[in-house]
Every structure is written in structure tokens, then in C-alpha cells.
Design an enzyme around this catalytic site. Structure first.
Site, PDB file in Angstrom:
ATOM      1  N   LYS A 192      54.065   1.121  71.275  1.00  0.00           N
ATOM      2  CA  LYS A 192      55.513   0.247  70.941  1.00  0.00           C
ATOM      3  C   LYS A 192      54.688  -0.866  69.631  1.00  0.00           C
ATOM      4  O   LYS A 192      54.770  -1.726  70.163  1.00  0.00           O
ATOM      5  CB  LYS A 192      56.243  -0.571  71.862  1.00  0.00           C
ATOM      6  CG  LYS A 192      57.843  -0.825  71.728  1.00  0.00           C
ATOM      7  CD  LYS A 192      58.519  -2.664  72.281  1.00  0.00           C
ATOM      8  CE  LYS A 192      57.415  -3.575  71.785  1.00  0.00           C
ATOM      9  NZ  LYS A 192      58.126  -3.378  69.849  1.00  0.00           N
ATOM     10  N   GLY A 245      49.641  -9.523  71.430  1.00  0.00           N
ATOM     11  CA  GLY A 245      49.946 -10.285  70.684  1.00  0.00           C
ATOM     12  C   GLY A 245      49.632 -11.768  71.239  1.00  0.00           C
ATOM     13  O   GLY A 245      48.403 -12.463  71.715  1.00  0.00           O
ATOM     14  N   SER A 246      51.134 -12.726  71.909  1.00  0.00           N
ATOM     15  CA  SER A 246      50.720 -14.102  72.424  1.00  0.00           C
ATOM     16  C   SER A 246      50.645 -14.229  73.897  1.00  0.00           C
ATOM     17  O   SER A 246      50.333 -13.052  74.689  1.00  0.00           O
ATOM     18  CB  SER A 246      52.342 -14.561  71.281  1.00  0.00           C
ATOM     19  OG  SER A 246      52.713 -13.966  72.682  1.00  0.00           O
ATOM     20  N   THR A 247      49.714 -14.982  74.302  1.00  0.00           N
ATOM     21  CA  THR A 247      49.248 -15.390  75.664  1.00  0.00           C
ATOM     22  C   THR A 247      50.523 -15.736  76.428  1.00  0.00           C
ATOM     23  O   THR A 247      50.198 -14.642  77.117  1.00  0.00           O
ATOM     24  CB  THR A 247      47.978 -16.855  75.707  1.00  0.00           C
ATOM     25  OG1 THR A 247      47.019 -16.575  75.453  1.00  0.00           O
ATOM     26  CG2 THR A 247      48.579 -17.025  77.046  1.00  0.00           C
ATOM     27  N   VAL A 249      53.453 -13.828  76.265  1.00  0.00           N
ATOM     28  CA  VAL A 249      53.863 -11.768  76.139  1.00  0.00           C
ATOM     29  C   VAL A 249      52.641 -11.954  77.360  1.00  0.00           C
ATOM     30  O   VAL A 249      53.491 -10.842  78.098  1.00  0.00           O
ATOM     31  CB  VAL A 249      54.547 -11.846  75.182  1.00  0.00           C
ATOM     32  CG1 VAL A 249      54.740  -9.862  75.506  1.00  0.00           C
ATOM     33  CG2 VAL A 249      55.536 -12.840  74.745  1.00  0.00           C
ATOM     34  N   GLY A 250      51.797 -11.802  76.365  1.00  0.00           N
ATOM     35  CA  GLY A 250      49.985 -11.272  77.487  1.00  0.00           C
ATOM     36  C   GLY A 250      50.843 -11.686  79.394  1.00  0.00           C
ATOM     37  O   GLY A 250      50.020 -10.871  80.086  1.00  0.00           O
ATOM     38  N   GLU A 268      44.199  -9.290  74.339  1.00  0.00           N
ATOM     39  CA  GLU A 268      44.001 -10.090  73.406  1.00  0.00           C
ATOM     40  C   GLU A 268      45.065 -10.196  72.968  1.00  0.00           C
ATOM     41  O   GLU A 268      46.195 -10.560  71.714  1.00  0.00           O
ATOM     42  CB  GLU A 268      43.947  -8.493  71.939  1.00  0.00           C
ATOM     43  CG  GLU A 268      42.558  -9.460  70.900  1.00  0.00           C
ATOM     44  CD  GLU A 268      43.822  -9.698  69.874  1.00  0.00           C
ATOM     45  OE1 GLU A 268      43.585 -11.328  69.796  1.00  0.00           O
ATOM     46  OE2 GLU A 268      44.811  -9.284  68.796  1.00  0.00           O
ATOM     47  N   CYS A 302      45.068 -13.563  64.978  1.00  0.00           N
ATOM     48  CA  CYS A 302      45.262 -14.227  65.894  1.00  0.00           C
ATOM     49  C   CYS A 302      43.312 -15.724  65.804  1.00  0.00           C
ATOM     50  O   CYS A 302      43.595 -16.084  66.175  1.00  0.00           O
ATOM     51  CB  CYS A 302      45.007 -13.905  66.557  1.00  0.00           C
ATOM     52  SG  CYS A 302      44.123 -12.226  66.176  1.00  0.00           S
ATOM     53  N   GLU A 399      48.777 -22.742  68.465  1.00  0.00           N
ATOM     54  CA  GLU A 399      48.311 -21.764  67.456  1.00  0.00           C
ATOM     55  C   GLU A 399      50.108 -21.454  66.551  1.00  0.00           C
ATOM     56  O   GLU A 399      51.079 -21.666  67.391  1.00  0.00           O
ATOM     57  CB  GLU A 399      48.587 -20.483  68.970  1.00  0.00           C
ATOM     58  CG  GLU A 399      48.123 -19.385  67.007  1.00  0.00           C
ATOM     59  CD  GLU A 399      48.241 -17.874  68.032  1.00  0.00           C
ATOM     60  OE1 GLU A 399      46.854 -17.449  67.410  1.00  0.00           O
ATOM     61  OE2 GLU A 399      48.573 -17.969  68.747  1.00  0.00           O
TER      62      GLU A 399
END
Length: 501
Positions: A192, A245-247, A249-250, A268, A302, A399
Site C-alpha cells: 500500500k 511512517g510516523s511513530t 501511525v506505527g 521504521e 526521517c 519531528e
């Protein structure tokens, strides 16, 4: 810095016609089950490029079904490694044959520099596929020396169906970084891409089909993270998820994976990397590195070295040099070969970055350069440098993912180690010094997954890449990335009357 008008892009390069806008499932381009689409927008002009099929849970189900069939009953995981290698090398060749079109797609979709895409990103994507193609026939376990009358060995077997969820800042590189090792391992997959940048992923799917990779092995579902991404993370028939992606969403991906079938997850995530400059360096050279460390890819990276720690002995000299060099930084149409920085990826990211710049202005930092939009049309932002930044300021802690640099002063080695580590992130760090003892001490003391000494963004497909702390776990690149798509199976059998164990 210089801000150029967008001008006539056609004078720089011919923009390709958008050929692929549908989902890619089981070797075919198909509409979404719902028939819904979404817009992908050119960040240079704020105009719609194309309408893309909006995949949802039902579409993910179809893609997973195809990937499961291809894994359980298809040829891909059962092919000799040398045959997977041959097909992957053909895939890489096709990428090289379509460099200009792929680079142009990433430019119109993500605002990336076209020339850099042609020279670095797309050829690098082909080389990443070749790197893992070379590993496909070198996957093997070990014969074990047991402590009793047993003969034993290990096997490395593909984990199964993998869900890859990739971000928008490096569409091509992220695609092959995930897909390459998973293909070599013998996995099948559902990819995706980010909803902001779906175009090149669909083109790569087309090339994989032309290369002869069997139907169902590589499927691409375009759509939104909250629907298609969530469906992948929570799917009961996906065996592993790899997410960049972002922390924030992770964390959601990991929760969904745990709540469904307890699938393993590779993450990551975000970073707030320190770029540490000691007073024994060449200020002229290191100021160039610092600019690249913060503003490369318009800061949408990142591992951006956006916390620039400068030792007090050269602090003032460094700021003078930085202010001088940023004046030559050119912002404008990324198809223009004279441009250093294109537009941010979309309106949401553009507004987010400007809000952080506003925090910096109101929070007590001194604005050295930039600090405002870079034109009336498009999502352009001037490269922005703040000085007199303190560790407790929002711009030093969070970030930003944009062209914003914070410059901080320090005195001693022990002080800067403590301050550099005072973050929830741990993705990367840069250390600029001519003292070997300082380089060794600081590199071993910083809690981050990648340390660059007297260089920055020194990526290589043989160099494992990933984070500590809330920057995630497991690694992309290197053979470590291959092994995360392999299970280790131990096999033991008794041996009788053997003269030795």
C-alpha cells in the site's frame, strides 16, 4: 535563498501521461470494489494529476486472497533461488529502461527533484532489486553440533504473505526497499503506497508483471491509511507487516497486528536526529553538510539532521557561514535542474511545517533565514534556520518533516551526548570531528541506529538501516532486511551408533 517562479515545466521535461490509476491485484489492473476514487495532486501547481482507485477492506481481502493462493499453491516460493534471481534481474533491467518516466512520476506526485531522481533514486531502486536478487539463491540454514545423539539443522523459510505500508517521501526507494528482500525470500505481498504518492508504485507493479513475476506475488492497493492501511494491519491472513511512517501511525499498526493474528511487525518510524559539530572541523565544509542534512528532499526525510549542535568555539563563525551559504539555495519547480528544493508533498504537510515555524518564532528562537512560504502557488517553503534554540522548544523536540533547522550551542562532549540522547527518537546521528577518540566515544554513546561520522546521508543498500527507541525496530537494507522475511525452522533426528556426534 532564491525562489524561482514555476515557469513552463514543459521547457524542462516532457511530463508523462498517467497510464496506471487502478488497483493491481493478481496480475491485473482493476477498479476498486466500491468504484470510489481519490485525487492525487501535483504539489507544484496544486492541481489534480489523476483520480486513483480508492482501495478499501474488500479490495485488501481480494489482494490477500491472491497473495495467499500464490504463496500456498503458486510457483514463487518453490522456485529455485536462481530462478527468482533471474526474474528479479529482469525487473531491475525494466526499471532502468524506464528511468525518466519513473522519475517524472515521483516529481509530479511528491515534488522530488527530477534530475536527482534520474541520476540517483531510480537507478538506485534498480540496484536494490539487483542486490536482493543476488541473495535469492544464497538462503540457507546451518548444520548444528548437538550435545547428544541428535543430528540437527536449520532451514530458512519465507514468512508467507507480507503487507508493506510505505510513505510518501521516497516513493521509489521505499517500494524496492520493502519489495526487494521479500521477493528474494520467496514471500508474496500486498503493497500500500501512501495516498499522496501512488503513481510510481503502480508503474512498478506493471514492470514486475512484464518481468515475469507470477500473478498474485506482488499486489498494489492504493487508498487511504485509515481504510486500506488499517485493513492490512489487522488482516487475519497476512503473516507480517512492514511499515515506514510516523511513530503515531506505527503504534496503530502494531496494535492492530497484535489484536488480529499476532503477526510480527517491522517498524521504521520518526526521528529528530542530532547533527553534532565539534570545534576542530573545517567550518566551510561542515556548513554544506549541515544544509544538506536539514534541507535535502525539502526536509521530508526521517533521518534529517535537524538538531544541529555546534560547539561554542565555532558557533558564531558557523552561523555566518550558514547564513552565507543558504542564500544560494534555490527553491522552485523540481523539474528545473537549477533548483535545490521543490514543494512539500501536500497542503496538510505544508500547513504543518508553517505551524512549526510559527512556534519557533513565538517560542523565543531567533530566525536566521527563511520562515515563510516560497511563492504564491504550490506548496513551497523557504529553507528556515533558527538559532538560539533551547532543548525545551517544540521545534527542537518534535519531528517537523520539513525544511527547518534548529541550531543549538554546546560546550563539552559529555554535555552534547546527554542532550543528543534526550529525545524519544533514535534513528540517526551525525558526528563532525577530526578527533578519532571523540568520534569513537560519541558514536558509541548516541542511542541511534545509524551513525555517520564526517558525512551525512551515507546510505548504501549493504548498510542496515533502522532505529532505537520510538524510531522503531528491525532493519531495512543489508542482509538483515532479507532475514526479517524468513522464519527459522529447526529440524532434529536421532542418530544411533555414530562414532561421533
Amino acid at each position: 535563498m532564491t525562489v524561482l517562479n514555476n515557469g513552463n515545466t514543459e521547457s524542462y521535461v516532457k511530463i508523462p501521461k498517467i497510464k496506471f490509476t487502478k488497483l493491481f491485484i493478481n496480475g491485473e489492473f482493476v477498479d476498486s470494489v466500491s468504484g470510489k476514487t481519490f485525487e492525487t495532486v501535483d504539489p507544484r501547481t496544486e492541481e489534480v494529476i489523476a483520480r486513483i482507485a480508492a482501495g478499501d477492506k474488500e479490495d485488501v481481502d481480494l489482494a490477500v486472497k491472491a497473495a495467499r493462493e500464490a504463496f500456498d499453491h503458486g510457483p514463487w516460493p518453490r522456485l529455485p533461488g536462481c530462478e527468482r534471481r533471474r526474474l528479479m534481474l529482469k525487473f531491475a533491467d525494466l526499471i532502468n529502461e524506464n528511468v525518466e518516466e519513473l522519475a517524472a512520476l515521483d516529481t509530479v506526485d511528491a515534488g522530488k527533484l527530477y534530475d536527482l531522481g534520474k541520476i540517483v533514486d531510480i537507478p538506485g531502486a534498480a540496484e536494490t532489486i539487483r542486490y536482493y536478487a543476488g541473495a535469492a539463491d544464497k538462503i540457507h540454514g546451518a548444520t548444528l553440533k548437538m550435545s547428544r545423539d541428535l543430528q540437527a539443522y536449520t532451514l530458512h523459510e519465507p514468512v508467507g504473505v507480507v503487507g508493506h505500508i510505505i510513505p510518501w517521501n521516497f516513493p521509489s526507494q521505499m517500494f524496492v526497499m520493502k519489495v526487494g528482500p521479500a521477493l528474494a525470500a520467496g514471500c508474496t505481498m500486498v503493497v500500500k503506497p501512501a495516498e499522496q504518492t501512488p503513481l510510481s508504485a503502480l508503474y512498478y507493479a506493471h514492470l514486475a508483471k512484464l518481468a515475469g513475476i507470477p500473478d498474485g506475488v506482488l499486489n498494489v492497493i492504493t487508498g487511504h491509511g485509515s481504510t486500506a492501511g488499517a485493513a492490512i494491519s489487522s488482516h487475519m491472513d497476512i503473516d507480517k507487516v512492514s511499515f515506514t511512517g510516523s511513530t503515531e501511525v506505527g503504534r496503530l499498526v502494531m496494535q492492530a497486528a497484535a489484536a488480529s493474528n499476532l503477526k510480527p511487525v517491522s517498524l521504521e518510524l520518526g526521528g529528530k536526529s542530532p547533527f553534532i559539530i565539534f570545534d576542530d572541523v573545517d567550518v566551510d565544509k561542515v556548513s554544506d553538510l549541515a544544509l544538506q542534512g536539514s534541507f535535502h528532499n525539502k526536509g521530508e526525510i526521517c533521518v534529517a539532521g535537524s538538531r544541529v549542535f555546534v560547539q561554542e568555539g565555532i558557533y558564531d563563525k558557523f552561523l555566518v557561514k550558514l547564513a552565507e551559504k543558504v542564500k544560494s539555495w534555490v527553491v522552485g519547480d523540481p523539474f528545473n535542474p537549477k533548483v535545490h528544493q521543490g514543494p512539500q508533498v501536500d497542503k496538510q504537510q505544508y500547513d504543518k511545517i508553517l505551524s512549526y515555524i510559527d512556534h519557533g518564532k513565538k517560542g523565543g528562537a531567533t530566525l536566521l533565514s527563511g520562515g515563510k512560504p516560497g511563492g504564491e502557488k504550490g506548496y513551497y517553503i523557504e529553507p528556515t534556520i533558527f538559532t538560539d534554540v533551547t532543548d525545551d522548544m517544540i521545534i527542537a523536540k518534535e519531528e517537523i518533516f520539513g525544511p527547518v533547522m534548529s541550531v543549538l550551542k554546546f560546550k563539552t562532549v559529555d554535555e552534547v551526548i546527554k542532550r543528543a540522547n534526550a529525545t524519544k527518537y533514535g534513528l540517526a546521528a551525525g558526528i563532525m570531528t577530526n578527533d578519532l577518540n571523540t568520534a569513537n566515544t560519541v558514536s558509541r554513546s548516541i542511542r541511534a541506529g545509524v551513525i555517520w561520522i564526517n558525512c551525512y546521508f551515507a546510505f548504501d543498500r549493504d548498510l542496515p538501516y533502522g532505529g532505537y527507541k520510538m524510531s522503531g525496530f528491525e532493519r531495512d537494507f543489508g542482509l538483515e532486511a532479507l532475514y526479517k522475511y524468513l522464519h527459522v525452522k529447526s529440524v532434529a533426528t536421532p542418530i544411533h551408533n555414530s562414532p561421533w556426534l
